[in-house]
Design a protein around this motif. Structure first.
Motif, PDB file in Angstrom:
ATOM      1  N   UNK A   1      27.432 -43.264  36.203  1.00 28.66           N
ATOM      2  CA  UNK A   1      27.838 -42.340  35.145  1.00 28.66           C
ATOM      3  C   UNK A   1      26.650 -41.983  34.248  1.00 28.66           C
ATOM      4  N   UNK A   2      25.737 -42.934  34.041  1.00 27.56           N
ATOM      5  CA  UNK A   2      24.541 -42.634  33.265  1.00 27.56           C
ATOM      6  C   UNK A   2      23.640 -41.635  33.965  1.00 27.56           C
ATOM      7  N   UNK A   3      23.495 -41.781  35.287  1.00 26.37           N
ATOM      8  CA  UNK A   3      22.705 -40.823  36.045  1.00 26.37           C
ATOM      9  C   UNK A   3      23.333 -39.439  36.042  1.00 26.37           C
ATOM     10  N   UNK A   4      24.673 -39.378  36.126  1.00 33.07           N
ATOM     11  CA  UNK A   4      25.368 -38.090  36.094  1.00 33.07           C
ATOM     12  C   UNK A   4      25.156 -37.385  34.756  1.00 33.07           C
ATOM     13  N   UNK A   5      25.261 -38.148  33.671  1.00 35.20           N
ATOM     14  CA  UNK A   5      25.035 -37.557  32.338  1.00 35.20           C
ATOM     15  C   UNK A   5      23.588 -37.098  32.196  1.00 35.20           C
ATOM     16  N   UNK A   6      22.651 -37.887  32.732  1.00 31.00           N
ATOM     17  CA  UNK A   6      21.244 -37.489  32.672  1.00 31.00           C
ATOM     18  C   UNK A   6      20.971 -36.209  33.435  1.00 31.00           C
TER      19      UNK A   6
ATOM     20  N   UNK B   1      21.026 -28.653  31.503  1.00 26.83           N
ATOM     21  CA  UNK B   1      21.190 -27.905  30.258  1.00 26.83           C
ATOM     22  C   UNK B   1      19.834 -27.573  29.633  1.00 26.83           C
ATOM     23  N   UNK B   2      18.909 -28.517  29.642  1.00 29.13           N
ATOM     24  CA  UNK B   2      17.577 -28.249  29.098  1.00 29.13           C
ATOM     25  C   UNK B   2      16.850 -27.168  29.888  1.00 29.13           C
TER      26      UNK B   2
END
Length: 204
Positions: free
Chosen positions: A94-99, A105-106
């Motif tokens: 989940x952390x990789x997905x959010x990253x 987005x950036x």
């Protein structure tokens, strides 16, 4: 011109290398030291750009306060980092997905950013450039005149955030004696001392 270009590439390379070492260092103390090095190199880049005020703020505020605070907190607190890393693999997907989402987005924001031709003229109208004044003088003229109220409001918000952080992290420790001003002010003489009549040849 060549010296300025070489200095830019030197400080930029050191900043990127220091930032990479901050996230890759296993020792948290070493990570904070690399963070301080990154701040110093970023300040040097600001000096090359002619923004000496931002360079000074970066050194005084971030290096002198934030980074040193991080360093003392890491060194003084007995933090078990091995225990903190135990659930790393559990939250890695989940952390990789959010990253990845944040990276996309950036990229979209940077790729869609366009500087209009009238941007410099609009900026000059809102904050006119004072001839012969330094960067620090011009920033002070704008902050303390046109944006004085916003500057004071931001200071109050930071003050409230600081008080809230102190209140939230304050813990009652058993066995620690604390000074109670009210008890000292209202203390009576008979509560603090006692008059004893000692007979001759007897101890106290």
């Amino acid at each position: 011109m060549i010296i300025a270009t070489l200095a830019f590439y030197l400080f930029a390379a050191l900043t990127v290398a220091s930032a990479f070492m901050v996230i890759s260092a296993k020792n948290p103390v070493h990570a904070v030291l690399f963070l301080i090095l990154a701040f110093f190199n970023s300040a040097a880049l600001f000096v090359l750009l002619g923004a000496e005020f931002l360079a000074m703020i970066l050194i005084v505020v971030y290096v002198g306060a934030v980074a040193v605070l991080f360093l003392f907190v890491v060194m003084m607190l007995d933090i078990n980092f091995a225990e903190l890393r135990q659930g790393f693999l559990q939250y890695l997907p989940i952390g990789g997905l959010i990253g990845i989402i944040l990276l996309i987005e950036l990229i979209l924001v940077v790729s869609g950013w366009v500087l209009t031709p009238d941007a410099l003229q609009l900026a000059a109208q809102n904050a006119p450039i004072i001839p012969g004044a330094t960067n620090t003088e011009q920033l002070g003229q704008v902050i303390y005149t046109q944006y004085a109220y916003l500057f004071q409001i931001s200071g109050m918000i930071l003050l409230v955030a600081m008080i809230g952080a102190i209140v939230l992290t304050h813990r009652q420790r058993p066995g620690v004696k604390k000074q109670v001003i009210a008890d000292q002010v209202y203390r009576r003489p008979e509560d603090a001392m006692a008059i004893r009549k000692v007979e001759p040849g007897q101890g106290v």
